[in-house]
Structure formats: C-alpha cells, structure tokens
Design a protein around this motif. Structure first.
Motif, PDB file in Angstrom:
ATOM      1  N   LEU A 125       0.852  -1.186   0.000  1.00 48.71           N
ATOM      2  CA  LEU A 125       0.000   0.000   0.000  1.00 48.71           C
ATOM      3  C   LEU A 125       0.882   1.227   0.000  1.00 48.71           C
ATOM      4  O   LEU A 125       1.779   1.346   0.825  1.00 48.71           O
ATOM      5  N   ASN A 127       0.482   5.485  -0.108  1.00 47.78           N
ATOM      6  CA  ASN A 127      -0.443   6.611  -0.122  1.00 47.78           C
ATOM      7  C   ASN A 127       0.291   7.827  -0.674  1.00 47.78           C
ATOM      8  O   ASN A 127       1.200   8.343  -0.032  1.00 47.78           O
ATOM      9  N   ASP A 142      -4.374  12.567  -4.341  1.00 42.41           N
ATOM     10  CA  ASP A 142      -4.564  11.738  -3.149  1.00 42.41           C
ATOM     11  C   ASP A 142      -4.895  10.341  -3.636  1.00 42.41           C
ATOM     12  O   ASP A 142      -6.056   9.969  -3.766  1.00 42.41           O
ATOM     13  N   TYR A 183      -9.026  -6.913  -0.563  1.00 40.37           N
ATOM     14  CA  TYR A 183      -8.358  -5.973   0.332  1.00 40.37           C
ATOM     15  C   TYR A 183      -8.554  -4.542  -0.148  1.00 40.37           C
ATOM     16  O   TYR A 183      -8.792  -3.636   0.643  1.00 40.37           O
ATOM     17  N   GLU A 186     -12.077  -3.402   0.581  1.00 35.43           N
ATOM     18  CA  GLU A 186     -12.233  -3.244   2.024  1.00 35.43           C
ATOM     19  C   GLU A 186     -11.533  -1.976   2.486  1.00 35.43           C
ATOM     20  O   GLU A 186     -12.043  -1.227   3.320  1.00 35.43           O
ATOM     21  N   TYR A 187     -10.356  -1.712   1.933  1.00 37.29           N
ATOM     22  CA  TYR A 187      -9.646  -0.489   2.276  1.00 37.29           C
ATOM     23  C   TYR A 187     -10.480   0.736   1.907  1.00 37.29           C
ATOM     24  O   TYR A 187     -10.618   1.678   2.687  1.00 37.29           O
ATOM     25  N   TYR A 189     -13.663   0.944   1.588  1.00 40.96           N
ATOM     26  CA  TYR A 189     -14.835   1.019   2.467  1.00 40.96           C
ATOM     27  C   TYR A 189     -14.454   1.582   3.823  1.00 40.96           C
ATOM     28  O   TYR A 189     -15.110   2.474   4.356  1.00 40.96           O
ATOM     29  N   LEU A 190     -13.368   1.065   4.400  1.00 38.69           N
ATOM     30  CA  LEU A 190     -12.998   1.476   5.746  1.00 38.69           C
ATOM     31  C   LEU A 190     -12.484   2.900   5.778  1.00 38.69           C
ATOM     32  O   LEU A 190     -12.479   3.527   6.834  1.00 38.69           O
ATOM     33  N   ASN A 191     -11.999   3.433   4.653  1.00 33.98           N
ATOM     34  CA  ASN A 191     -11.400   4.758   4.660  1.00 33.98           C
ATOM     35  C   ASN A 191     -12.224   5.769   3.872  1.00 33.98           C
ATOM     36  O   ASN A 191     -11.711   6.822   3.505  1.00 33.98           O
ATOM     37  N   ASN A 192     -13.499   5.430   3.642  1.00 33.93           N
ATOM     38  CA  ASN A 192     -14.422   6.384   3.022  1.00 33.93           C
ATOM     39  C   ASN A 192     -13.915   6.869   1.673  1.00 33.93           C
ATOM     40  O   ASN A 192     -13.980   8.062   1.351  1.00 33.93           O
ATOM     41  N   MET A 317       2.159   5.197  10.405  1.00 32.30           N
ATOM     42  CA  MET A 317       1.194   4.149  10.024  1.00 32.30           C
ATOM     43  C   MET A 317       1.390   2.928  10.902  1.00 32.30           C
ATOM     44  O   MET A 317       0.446   2.264  11.319  1.00 32.30           O
ATOM     45  N   ARG A 320      -0.185   3.378  14.227  1.00 34.66           N
ATOM     46  CA  ARG A 320      -1.630   3.203  14.153  1.00 34.66           C
ATOM     47  C   ARG A 320      -1.975   1.717  14.042  1.00 34.66           C
ATOM     48  O   ARG A 320      -2.952   1.253  14.609  1.00 34.66           O
ATOM     49  N   HIS A 321      -1.156   0.970  13.301  1.00 33.59           N
ATOM     50  CA  HIS A 321      -1.375  -0.468  13.142  1.00 33.59           C
ATOM     51  C   HIS A 321      -1.252  -1.173  14.489  1.00 33.59           C
ATOM     52  O   HIS A 321      -1.930  -2.154  14.766  1.00 33.59           O
TER      53      HIS A 321
ATOM     54  N   THR B  28      -3.532   8.204   7.209  1.00 36.55           N
ATOM     55  CA  THR B  28      -3.098   7.053   6.433  1.00 36.55           C
ATOM     56  C   THR B  28      -3.178   5.846   7.343  1.00 36.55           C
ATOM     57  O   THR B  28      -2.395   5.698   8.273  1.00 36.55           O
ATOM     58  N   MET B  30      -3.565   1.677   7.430  1.00 32.58           N
ATOM     59  CA  MET B  30      -3.472   0.451   6.649  1.00 32.58           C
ATOM     60  C   MET B  30      -4.171  -0.656   7.415  1.00 32.58           C
ATOM     61  O   MET B  30      -3.611  -1.202   8.355  1.00 32.58           O
ATOM     62  N   PRO B  31      -5.405  -0.997   7.043  1.00 33.84           N
ATOM     63  CA  PRO B  31      -6.102  -2.030   7.798  1.00 33.84           C
ATOM     64  C   PRO B  31      -5.510  -3.399   7.532  1.00 33.84           C
ATOM     65  O   PRO B  31      -4.852  -3.626   6.523  1.00 33.84           O
ATOM     66  N   ARG B  32      -5.745  -4.324   8.467  1.00 39.25           N
ATOM     67  CA  ARG B  32      -5.366  -5.708   8.219  1.00 39.25           C
ATOM     68  C   ARG B  32      -6.430  -6.307   7.307  1.00 39.25           C
ATOM     69  O   ARG B  32      -7.587  -5.900   7.338  1.00 39.25           O
ATOM     70  N   THR B 327     -12.009   5.520  10.778  1.00 38.64           N
ATOM     71  CA  THR B 327     -12.530   6.476   9.803  1.00 38.64           C
ATOM     72  C   THR B 327     -14.008   6.731  10.042  1.00 38.64           C
ATOM     73  O   THR B 327     -14.464   7.880   9.963  1.00 38.64           O
ATOM     74  N   PHE B 328     -14.777   5.695  10.349  1.00 39.36           N
ATOM     75  CA  PHE B 328     -16.196   5.901  10.642  1.00 39.36           C
ATOM     76  C   PHE B 328     -16.355   6.768  11.883  1.00 39.36           C
ATOM     77  O   PHE B 328     -17.215   7.653  11.937  1.00 39.36           O
ATOM     78  N   ARG B 331     -15.753  10.365  10.942  1.00 37.13           N
ATOM     79  CA  ARG B 331     -16.858  10.966  10.188  1.00 37.13           C
ATOM     80  C   ARG B 331     -18.005  11.318  11.111  1.00 37.13           C
ATOM     81  O   ARG B 331     -18.602  12.389  11.024  1.00 37.13           O
TER      82      ARG B 331
END
Lengths: 367, 368
Positions: A125, A127, A142, A183, A186-187, A189-192, A317, A320-321, B28, B30-32, B327-328, B331
């Motif tokens: 990934l 960005n 972006d 993936y 899903e990414y 979706y999760l990040n709008n 990142m 955050r992970h 930024t 990065m989801p699993r 993110t939700f 928002r």
C-alpha cells in the motif's frame, strides 16, 4: 467592535496553528493493558537505510513511544534472509525496514521479495498525496496504490530454454487476485474512499490480466456504493501525469503497481515523502512507500542527506497499526508542520538540510 | 478596519468547510485484511429516553453503512436482575451500547447498571468532559477526563439493618481494585498524551479506606515519570472545578466521588446531554451516555421526544474507535460537531427547540 473582531480573528488563527495543520484530540478509550510496550523488528538495510531507520529510532525515543526495536543486520547481497530475522518477525508480527539493495542480474534473488513471499505479505500500500507546504506540478493528488505483492511478473520463475533464449513466467492466480481485490475494496470502504480503479493490460495479456479483472469485478459487486472502473496501464500512466485527481484507490498486479506507485509518488512530491507498508493476514512490514527500487546514491549516503520523512510517516502508520493512535497523530502532525514551514528540507525537496537536522526539527515540533 | 475584520470573520464562519471551523482530517491507515468484516454489538435501549437515543444511533449507523449490526435486548430498570441471555450476548460480542436503566429509589431492587458492571468486571468508567466548539458555557478551556472505579467503594451494595432503625452500609476499598484503576488512569494519560493525573479522595477523614486508594495511586505514579501526579480532597475539588476547571486534566477517583465529579464536570462543560463516555474492563466494554446524572430524563422530555442524542452519538463514535473503525468514528464525530457548531439544530437542554429526530436528520445530512 473592531477590537473584538480582531481578537476573535486572532484567536481563530491561533487555533488553526497558523500553518493549517489541525491537531485533533480524539476521545479514545483504551482497553486495560493497551499501553504495554510492543517489540518491533528493525532491519536497517543498505545505503540510506541505516540513516533513515536511525531517524525513526530517535523520534520514537523522544516521544517515549511504547515500542522497542529488535535490530537485525541484513544486506542485499546475502543469498537469503537469516532465519533468526524471520523468526523475530513471526514473533513480533510487525517489522520496520530501511531498504535492501537487490543486485542487478546475477543469480541472487531479491531479499525484499523473499521476505514478502515467506510471510505472505500479499498487499503493498502506498499513499501518494500532496503535502501542505510542498509545491509540486500537480495539485489535488490523493491516490492510494494497492499492489499485489506475491505473484505476477515477480514470480521469480525464469529459465534458459536453450542458450540465448530465456523464458520468464508471469503467474496470475484467481486466489491471489481475489484477495488483493477484496483488500482494495475493504480499504476503500474502511477509509471512506469513493472509487477503485483496476489497472491492467488485458487487451494484450487476455488470459492473465483478464483473470485479474474478473476477480476485481466479482468483488466490486459486493460494494455497490463504491465506483469501480478499469484502465489500461499505458493510458493510466498518461492520465496520472495529466489529470491525477481522477484517481482514488488503484488496485494493480505486481509490476504495474510498482510503476504506478512510483509515478504517483513522483508527481505528489517524490519518493522521499510517501508513506507505505506491506500487509498480510498475520504480519506487516513498513518501509518507504515507493523507493524506486534503489537505496539512494552513495553521495547522499556520504553527506547524510537522505530524506527521513517517508519512513517517519510510515512509522506513524505502524503506530496506528499497533493501536497507538495518539502517538501516530503526534508524529504525523510534527512531520507535516516541519514540511509546511519549509525551513528544514533535504535535497530532494529543494533544501539543503541533512537527515539529522530534519530529525531535530521534528523532535522540536512534538508536543 | 472594523468593517474589514467583521467581514473576514463572517466569511470564515459562514463557510462550513473552511479549515478553521470543520477540520476533517484524512489519516493514512493500513487495515489488516479482514478488518472490514461487520461486528455485532449488543444493544440495550432501556427506559425513559433510552429507546429514543439508541434509535438515533441506529439510524446514523445505518446512514453511514458502518460495519456494525446490533442485537437488541429489552431490559427494564425494575427487573430483578439482568436477563441471562443479555449477559451471554455481551460476553459473546464483547461490546455493548446501552441507553439507560432507571434504578428505583429505595425498595430492595439493586441497580441493574451496577449488576452489569460487576458481573462483567467492567472496572473503569471514563467520561470525557470537554467544551464543544460552538456551545457557549460559563467555563472555558474545559478538557477533563474522569476515570472512576466502577465495582467497589460506596457502591458495594452491602447494607444491613443492625437493629431496627440502625442501618450500616459498607464502603469497601481493596488494594487490588485501587491498583488496577490507578494503572488504567496512568496508562490512559500516557496513551493520550495527557500531562497530569489528579487523585480525588477524602483521606483526611477516611484515613484507611481512601488512604489505601492514595497509596496505590502513588505507587503507580512512580512508574510514569513523564506524568505529573497530585492529590486533591474531594470538597476542595468540587470547588476548584467550578472556579478554575482548566487546572484539571485526568482525574482518577473511587466510585462515589467519581460519580459526582463526573456529573459536575459534565455540567460545567455543556451538560450531560453532550458528554461521551464508556465503561471498560479487561475483556468487555459498555458504551453509554457519559454522565447521565443517575436518571433517564423526565417524562415530559420522553413525551415530546426532545432528548439530546449527542452524548450517545459521541459515545458510539468512541465505540467505533474501540472496534477499530477509526474512519467511521472520525466521520461521525465531525458531523456531530458540525451540527452543534452551526447551532441551528439543538435540543432543549442546549437552549434550542428541536426534537431528537431533527438532530438526527441534521447529523445524517452533515455526514460526508
């Protein structure tokens, strides 16, 4: 009344930190025990690797982040990754990597690819976005490039049929295409994110890239609120440099992803500032988003002028992970402030600072 | 010059998407793989305004297409105990969203809220009392997090009548519970970049009980050299809260003081209708209005449907963050804060005239 409105204006401007960088406080209720320190495998690597990973270590220290690094020395010309490094990553689940230089030609396979295949880190990934304060030729960029990491043209299956004739196999499987498409959606979706674009060359490689596209289309049906479209990779490269604002999330097989990610990184400010990571079902490896396949020229290494921003944002990142959102926010805010001010920039951004000066500026900006 | 600055101001404030009024920040993240799978959350609407405000949360979650679906259970405050299937559901889902359960005064019925917290060992209650931009209050610069021990102290529920006309109520303080709440408070301060933790006590009178609480806090404070620690007696604390609230940052308290401090702090920062909060234990978490002043609203509010859904919406944003959907959560919080800031749609407790449904519609319209 003029005094009141002036004071109000001053207050507003002060609250906005003068440079437009918002510091946001988030109401976050941690679980008991969330503050326990986490171990992260650290691979400095070659070239500018040790410089930039050292920058990350200094900043983590200054923030008192609940992270400690297990450092391992790996060099690009080793024939394989040492087993203790693999074990350490399997135990810690998270790794931060500088850069491993892959020798051109010869018989040595890339250690970067070997790492990704052994840990099954199937998604890469990057960005690519415009950083406030950093002028580039392209605005409103972006783009998130999600690239399949384990197969495609990088399968590493080559053989010499007869002397002077070499065949290189590009392998595309339904399994891998499906999971990278899943993936990517899903990414989004999760990040709008509103749009996913599949990049391909299926007019020529009808079966291989055709299979990739079929998998993407199937997954797209499950996400009706996300727009899906497809673009041929040559047109994509041209559109990227002409109108990059049309792209949002891009999902690509291995090789195209490498090229598209580096192009997008270049238009948005350079490979020195884009964060990125590789993730699989169980492990994650964070490194510079798009390093253009090299680890910097010797001159940059000698003068210590490598740009640590990309790896600092990637380590945000990583924080955050690891579920440390406040530390990630602080680090990102400090880095973005330093870039917006523009006083302390390395050579690739048009300045003359050394890596250490940038690190000191970031540490000074931490709150 | 007055005209110029006034016109600049009115332009800045009129533009809802200017960076000074509505910051929506992209991170930024990065989801699993698999992080987008929907999660189940137990929903207990409860009594009084409970069903109104949980209905509001359900509507907003639906509008956002959040990967959350609710398992609803009917529980009323006058039941004798929380039904078995509800406890099982919370144990299975690990996360619960609760409206409010009215505890009858007197009589023999113990509080179902307390029972839920004890059975699931949800030992920390957290309320974030913060000035919401756009909401004018008598106190500025309020940003207090009250972390309250949830399972023992004065709320042990151990009472007996010694002889007719004489009742003893036991306040129990244990080293184990005091240590873990202190550890949670310091860990919270560390993870959220808070600079100060204040322990609230009455150890000049209850020397052994609150003394034990203070000792545990002092021991934990030694492990966190970067965080300032101080202690304050609870009566002085109440006075300081209404005089100079900006001196407080994170406050760690035993059960009863925490209840009072949390409600006071919520009141000075804008009212119990807007403060988010939650209860967390080692394995489970329950989200509800931060400080509900022990009641579920008076009947008039329920009839006119004018309950304030903001507190539960912000708590459900905390819940989304807890479930790892940042993110939700962002928002939702941005939309809610924008609605409050614009000031057009406010319920009675904030000085406006809207119904719950109007606020919900405004929030859904503000979602991006």
């Amino acid at each position: 009344m003029s005094r009141r409105s002036l004071t109000l204006l001053k207050n507003l401007a002060r609250n906005a930190n003068g440079s437009g960088i918002q510091t946001r406080s988030v109401t976050y209720m941690p679980r008991p025990g969330d503050g326990a320190p986490r171990a992260v495998t650290l691979i400095p690597g070659d070239g500018i690797g040790p410089l930039v990973t050292n920058a990350v270590e200094q900043v983590m220290e200054a923030m008192h982040a609940p992270i400690f690094f297990e450092k391992y020395d790996v060099h690009g010309e080793m024939s394989r990754m040492p087993p203790e490094v693999m074990e350490s990553i399997r135990k810690n689940k998270v790794c931060l990597k500088g850069g491993l230089k892959t020798p051109v030609g010869g018989g040595v396979s890339s250690l970067n690819v070997q790492l990704r295949k052994e840990l099954d880190l199937f998604a890469s990934l990057v960005n690519c976005f415009n950083l406030p304060g950093l002028p580039t030729r392209h605005e409103n960029v972006d783009i998130v490039v999600i690239r399949e990491n384990t197969e495609g043209e990088y399968a590493g299956l080559e053989h010499e049929v007869v002397p002077g004739v070499v065949e290189s196999l590009k392998v595309i499987t339904k399994f891998c295409s499906e999971r990278i498409a899943k993936y990517a959606f899903e990414y989004a979706y999760l990040n709008n994110r509103k749009k996913v674009t599949a990049v391909h060359k299926a007019n020529i490689m009808k079966l291989a890239d055709g299979l990739f596209l079929e998998s993407c289309r199937e997954v797209a049906k499950k996400y009706p609120s996300i727009t899906y479209n497809e673009i041929i990779v040559d047109n994509c490269c041209m559109q990227l440099v002409a109108k990059p604002e049309q792209f949002d999330v891009m999902v690509t097989p291995n090789l195209y992803g490498n090229l598209v990610a580096n192009t997008a990184a270049g238009i948005a400010g350079g490979t020195g500032v884009m964060p990125g990571g590789n993730v699989g079902a169980d492990h994650a490896v964070f490194e510079q988003g798009a390093s253009a396949g090299n680890v910097g020229k010797d001159k940059i290494v000698l003068e210590n002028k490598a740009n640590p921003v990309a790896l600092l944002l990637s380590s945000a990142m990583m924080l955050r992970h690891l579920q440390f959102p406040s530390f990630a926010d602080r680090l990102e805010t400090a880095v973005k402030k330093v870039i917006a001010e523009g006083k302390c920039r390395t050579k690739d951004l048009g300045g003359t600072s050394t890596t250490q000066q940038v690190v000191d500026a970031v540490i000074a900006k931490l709150d």
